[in-house]
Each structure stands twice: as C-alpha cells, then as structure tokens.
Motif scaffolding. Structure first.
Motif, mmCIF file in Angstrom:
data_model
loop_
_atom_site.group_PDB
_atom_site.id
_atom_site.type_symbol
_atom_site.label_atom_id
_atom_site.label_comp_id
_atom_site.label_asym_id
_atom_site.label_seq_id
_atom_site.Cartn_x
_atom_site.Cartn_y
_atom_site.Cartn_z
ATOM 1 N N PRO A 1 -9.023 1.969 4.272
ATOM 2 C CA PRO A 1 -8.524 0.845 3.483
ATOM 3 C C PRO A 1 -8.840 -0.452 4.217
ATOM 4 N N GLU B 1 -12.577 1.488 0.943
ATOM 5 C CA GLU B 1 -11.903 1.680 -0.333
ATOM 6 C C GLU B 1 -11.718 0.392 -1.104
ATOM 7 N N TYR C 1 0.838 -1.208 0.000
ATOM 8 C CA TYR C 1 0.000 0.000 0.000
ATOM 9 C C TYR C 1 0.870 1.255 0.000
ATOM 10 N N ARG D 1 1.227 1.713 -9.685
ATOM 11 C CA ARG D 1 0.070 2.574 -9.437
ATOM 12 C C ARG D 1 0.418 3.969 -9.931
ATOM 13 N N SER E 1 -8.015 3.969 -5.351
ATOM 14 C CA SER E 1 -8.118 4.970 -6.413
ATOM 15 C C SER E 1 -9.541 5.409 -6.694
ATOM 16 N N GLY F 1 -4.257 7.029 -10.588
ATOM 17 C CA GLY F 1 -4.981 5.951 -9.925
ATOM 18 C C GLY F 1 -5.041 4.681 -10.742
ATOM 19 N N TYR G 1 -5.909 -0.194 -2.978
ATOM 20 C CA TYR G 1 -5.115 1.010 -3.246
ATOM 21 C C TYR G 1 -5.944 2.278 -3.338
ATOM 22 N N SER H 1 -8.084 7.745 3.579
ATOM 23 C CA SER H 1 -7.337 6.575 4.025
ATOM 24 C C SER H 1 -7.071 6.558 5.517
#
Lengths: 276, 364
Positions: B254, B60, A149, A171, B65, A175, B63, B212
């Motif tokens: 997360p 989420e 992460y 990443r 996004s 995004g 990751y 987050s």
C-alpha cells in the motif's frame, strides 16, 4: 446512503472521525444506542473524558443499554487494555459491538501498528464489530490514512449550511467503494433522524444570447457585441414590411397561383416506355 | 485418411514449450521461463508473464481492491496449472483469498474437423488439413463471480501464513527485527523444503503471494529505528529465496501509506513493478473513457539482458477495466475530441476508434 443503511443492518466496524468544530460523539453514541436497541450487546470503553463529567448522560444511556462501561483508571498498558477488550467475549453467539471512545488517547501511546494488531486480535475469537471514535485533527495525516485503511467504513462529520453532515466511505467485501454525504440530526433520546442526502444546489447557468457553438471558429471576428446585437434585433426584414402594408389577410399564408395554360401534353414518346 | 496429417514434414527443432516445469513457458524474447499472471492481457504486456525466480511488486490502488483482483488471478492460474500456492496476509484471513479464487471459463474450442466440407476446387492441397491452433495461449480465462472449487488433489498444494505468532514473540536479534517478517520468511522456507523446490530438478513451482506488505498490521512502526531495514531486508531476502528455487513472488504494497523512500527502495529491489491507480485518486482520469483506473509498468524485468525489452511499441501506461466477472487491461485512448477544451495529451498512447457512443452533439 451509508448512514441510513448502517442504522438498519447488523453492525460492522465503523470509524467516526470528528474535529474540533463538530463533535462526533453524539453520532457515535446514537449509533451504539441504535445497535443496543436492535438487540446486539454493546461493550463501551471510555478513554476520553472522565466519566463523572457526563454522568447524567451516561446514566440515561446505561438504563437503555446492555453495556458494561469501563473506567479508565485501570492499568493502561497495552496488554491490559487488550485483555479488557477481549474478556468475556465467548459467552454469546450473536454479534457483539465493542465501542471505543475514543482512539485518540490510545494513539498517543501506541503506534498504529499496535492498534491494528490489537483490533485484529479482537476479531479472532468471535465476530466483533468495533465502533470507534477518533479526533482527526489531533493526529497527523499518515496516522489518519492508516486508520482509514484499517477500518472498512469510515464516517466524517462536518457542518454544511448550518446542518450536520456525515460523509461516509464504505468498502464492501467485494472491494467496491461507496461514497455518500448525508444530513443527520440527533434527538434527545439519542436517536438519529432526518437522514437525507446532501444535494448541492446547481449553480444557475446564465445563458448567453449567442450560444458558443453557433459561431464557427475562424480568424474573422464573427460574433457581435452588445450594440451590434441590438441593432441586429431592430432590423425590419423586407417581407414583414410588405405584410404590414398589405391590407388583406392573405398575408398569413403563402400561396401559389397557377394559371393553367394550354394542355401541356407531349405526344411524343422517344423511348417507347409509356403505356397509355 | 488419417485424422492428423500435418502441413508438411518439416519439424522445427525446439525444446518442448514447458521444459518440465508446470505452468511456465519459454519467452521468445528473453529466453527466460515465464510464469503467467492469469490475466491474459497482462501477460501480453509483460512478455508472457513473470520470469521464474523473480519478485514482482504491485503498488496498490487506494484500499487495495484492484490489486487483490490481480493476486486472485495469479493464484487461480497457479491452481489451474497445479502449482504450489502460498498465500500470506495480515489484513484478513489468508484462506479467504484461496477460497474465493475465480473459476476458469473454458472457451469453446473450434472443432478440428469440419463436417460437410465442400470439395475445394482451387485450394485442393489444403483439403486434408485439420484446423490446428498453433499459438496455444498459456493463460486461461477466469470468471470472478464464480468461486473456484478446488479439487482435492490441489488442496494439498496450498499453504498459508497469517500471523500465527503470539503478540509478544521475541524480536529478532539479527538484522531483521520484525517478528512478522521473520515468521513469514521461515514459513516460506519450510514450504520450499517440504515440496523440495530447491533441489533444482523439481517439475513444479511455488507461487508466493504476500498481500499488503507494509500495511499497519505488519507493525513496522513498532521500532522506528529498524523500520526501514526490516522492510527492505525482508524484500531482499524474499528475492534471494525465489532466485535460488523454483518460485515466484508477488508482493502488493500500500504505497500511499508508506514513506516514499521505502517505496523507492522496493522499486529498486523488485524485478517487475506495477502500479495501479484507481479513478478516485486522480480526477483527471475521468477524461478517459470506460477505464476504471490506470496500470503503469514502473519496471520491467531484465534478468537476461542489459535493457528491459518492452512489449508493444514501448508504452508503459495502460488502462484497466474491472467488471464483476473479469479484469482486463487495455490501451488507453482519448475520447473523440469534439470540444477543444477537453484534451489531455499526456494520457494518450494511441488513438483508437471509440466504441462507446459519444454523448456530445455533433454540430454540423
């Protein structure tokens, strides 16, 4: 093609994860070597194995790098290590690469949160790219997930069909997530070469003699088993028999034989349509 | 004739749609004041938006996004409505989020006056009417690819929080021990005092976005014993702050990185819980056409009723599509079943016509 792009572009933060079976250090060192060759200054921090054991390797690398290699005998408290990382950062305006070999000994004493904030503090002053090696099988799943992460790009090395494969997940800033699987090999001069994508050979598809959708679904048994199929292929159709028996070559085409009879003309016009 | 002749002289006796608070709209169903998300399709699902004074938790995707896109829309809508905005993030610089908001796209409004109208022979009573759009939507449309340049007046309404604490800040002595959490709550309280949102008569509201929350950067694992209390207590305190002031909070967590019990606690605490799941995490989703992921309403607010009132026909699972320009939520539908082996009935909520061309050969 993540690895390929990484070799060409300016450095970004990368996490390289290896395991007992496949060592990630060669890839790690060659990536750093590549950055150093491209003019970025590299600071290399070694925490994993004693410096002396790989002395020749280090000596060779030292010549070609503009690096500073730190010994891990120093004070290993968190603040000391952090200050070590961030010392002397402000001197050059261009990109700096901090290479950490490896994160695993650090994670034995620190929590992931502390590591995360330490890495973030590094980023505060200048734009620093952190390239770190970690041994994935040493830590538990949550730690590895948390590390994935934190880092925006992670590469995992493994072996497939006798060759080294690097699986990467990148990443991007927008995004978007990019995956790739690439072969690679390392030369003696610590260069990465032969980076090409892994293409899995498609399994050979065996074609059935009878395609499935040709047979409509019904409660009757409409498909044929092997014996029946053989018998079917051996049936001689009647027109073939006739063709074979006839001697002339007229059999190749069909013909229409028309004998014109009396003129077929009808004088009547009931609707008055025809204008002749 | 005068330009604005109404249909009839009847006037409904209603309060004006936004009783003096910018950016809110009274819900027809719940009589709560609802704050728009910015994503119009999401507003339609959640009854017009978040109730004022509630806490929304977004779980989420991996990751984060897509969750970030939702927070951007939320803040952009606030910027358009001239609300106060507070962005808190430890993952990245919180100003990055505020500087990259999507810009609004003005849709062309139909002209009220149609020129050259023919004389209406049959419907002659309607001849003098103007075309009015009676259901004004609260939401705006946004374009993600163009960053929003905020006007100077709006820039004064922004606040951020992003770990301005020094690494060895003294840890809290009360129930809440994590220094990041303490600092965040303090910053929120200061912002509220500064803008006088707790007075009860303020015409504006504060949109708080915490990105987050619970990621490794928050250092919840520093002290294992207080890990669970810190996380839950912070959310509870945040909720009590927004309840007593003109504020709304959106927190993204997360959830894959956190302990399942923490995630469950946050679900109990929050008023609205939305879970995002991208295609990567669940390969079964590939059977669904077009969507980039699934949005599930795990919890819907019921501040003024005993039972939550769900929107259209009770479905809670929707799909979302995120393109470069926009983010849209739609109902799930199965692709037309040509082959019998490919059905997944647990994902369908309604069968709709498939618009994309089916690639399998139709066999006659």
């Amino acid at each position: 093609m993540i690895l390929k792009d990484l070799l060409k572009q300016p450095p970004v933060s990368i996490l390289i994860q290896d395991s007992f079976s496949v060592k990630g250090r060669p890839l790690f060192l060659s990536l750093i070597h590549n950055y150093s060759k491209n003019g970025y200054s590299v600071r290399y921090f070694k925490y994993d194995s004693p410096l002396s054991s790989e002395k020749s390797e280090m000596e060779q690398l030292k010549f070609s790098w503009q690096t500073s290699i730190f010994n891990e005998n120093q004070d290993s408290s968190r603040t000391a290590i952090e200050s070590c990382w961030s010392s002397d950062l402000a001197n050059n305006g261009k990109h700096l690469v901090v290479a950490i070999d490896s994160l695993s000994p650090l994670l034995l004493n620190w929590t992931v949160g502390e590591l995360a904030s330490a890495l973030r503090n590094l980023q505060k002053t200048t734009a620093v790219a952190v390239v770190a090696l970690v041994h994935g099988d040493v830590h538990d799943k949550e730690t590895v997930q948390a590390l994935n992460y934190i880092f925006h790009c992670h590469l995992t090395v493994r072996k497939a069909q006798g060759r080294n494969v690097c699986s990467g997940v990148l990443r991007k800033g927008s995004g978007k997530l990019v995956d790739s699987d690439e072969y690679y090999s390392i030369t003696d001069q610590w260069e990465v070469k032969d980076v090409e994508e892994v293409v899995e050979p498609s399994p050979n598809v065996v074609v059935d003699s009878l395609p499935k959708n040709a047979v409509p679904k019904s409660t009757f048994k409409l498909d044929l088993n092997a014996k029946e199929e053989e018998a079917r292929s051996q049936v001689v159709l009647p027109y073939i028999r006739k063709q074979a028996s006839s001697a002339t070559s007229e059999t190749s085409k069909g013909q229409i034989i028309y004998e014109a009879e009396a003129p077929d003309w009808d004088d009547e016009d009931p609707d008055d349509d025809l204008e002749i | 004739m005068a330009a604005n002749i109404k249909i009839s002289s009847f006037q409904k006796r209603i309060k004006p749609s936004n009783p003096n608070i910018l950016g809110t709209k009274i819900s027809a169903v719940n009589s709560t004041l609802n704050v728009s998300f910015g994503v119009t399709s999401l507003d339609q699902i959640i009854d017009g938006g978040l109730p004022l004074g509630s806490l929304c938790v977004v779980e989420e995707d991996i990751y984060g996004s897509y969750a970030k896109i939702i927070t951007k829309y939320f803040l952009a809508e606030g910027a358009m409505q001239k609300n106060f905005l507070l962005s808190a993030s430890l993952n990245e610089n919180p100003w990055d989020l505020l500087n990259n908001l999507p810009s609004p796209v003005t849709e062309p409004r139909e002209t009220n006056i149609i020129e050259n109208r023919e004389e209406l022979k049959i419907a002659w009573r309607y001849e003098n009417l103007t075309l009015e759009d009676n259901n004004q939507r609260l939401g705006n449309a946004f374009d993600l690819s163009i960053p929003y340049v905020m006007p100077e007046t709006q820039k004064a309404n922004l606040a951020v929080w992003g770990e301005t604490v020094t690494p060895n800040l003294q840890r809290g002595t009360g129930t809440l021990k994590n220094s990041n959490c303490l600092s965040l709550l303090k910053a929120i309280e200061e912002a509220i005092k500064k803008w006088e949102l707790d007075s009860g008569t303020s015409p504006n509201l504060l949109r708080i976005v915490v990105s987050s929350f619970g990621s490794p950067f928050w250092q919840f694992d520093e002290n294992k014993s207080s890990l669970s209390t810190d996380f839950t207590a912070t959310l509870l305190l945040l909720k009590s702050i927004v309840r007593s002031t003109n504020a709304v909070a959106l927190v993204t967590i997360p959830h894959q990185l956190l302990n399942q019990s923490l995630v469950s606690r946050s679900r109990h605490l929050a008023d609205v819980v939305i879970q995002l799941k991208s295609l990567r995490e669940d390969p079964h989703l590939r059977d669904l056409m077009d969507v980039h992921g699934i949005l599930e309403l795990k919890k819907v607010a019921n501040l003024t009723s005993l039972k939550p009132i769900l929107g259209q026909d009770g479905t809670t699972t929707y799909g979302f599509k995120a393109t470069k320009r926009k983010f849209k939520i739609e109902k799930l539908h199965l692709p037309p079943a040509i082959d019998d082996d490919k059905s997944s009935p647990d994902h369908s909520s309604s069968l709709g016509c498939s618009s994309a061309a089916s690639k399998t050969n139709l066999d006659f």
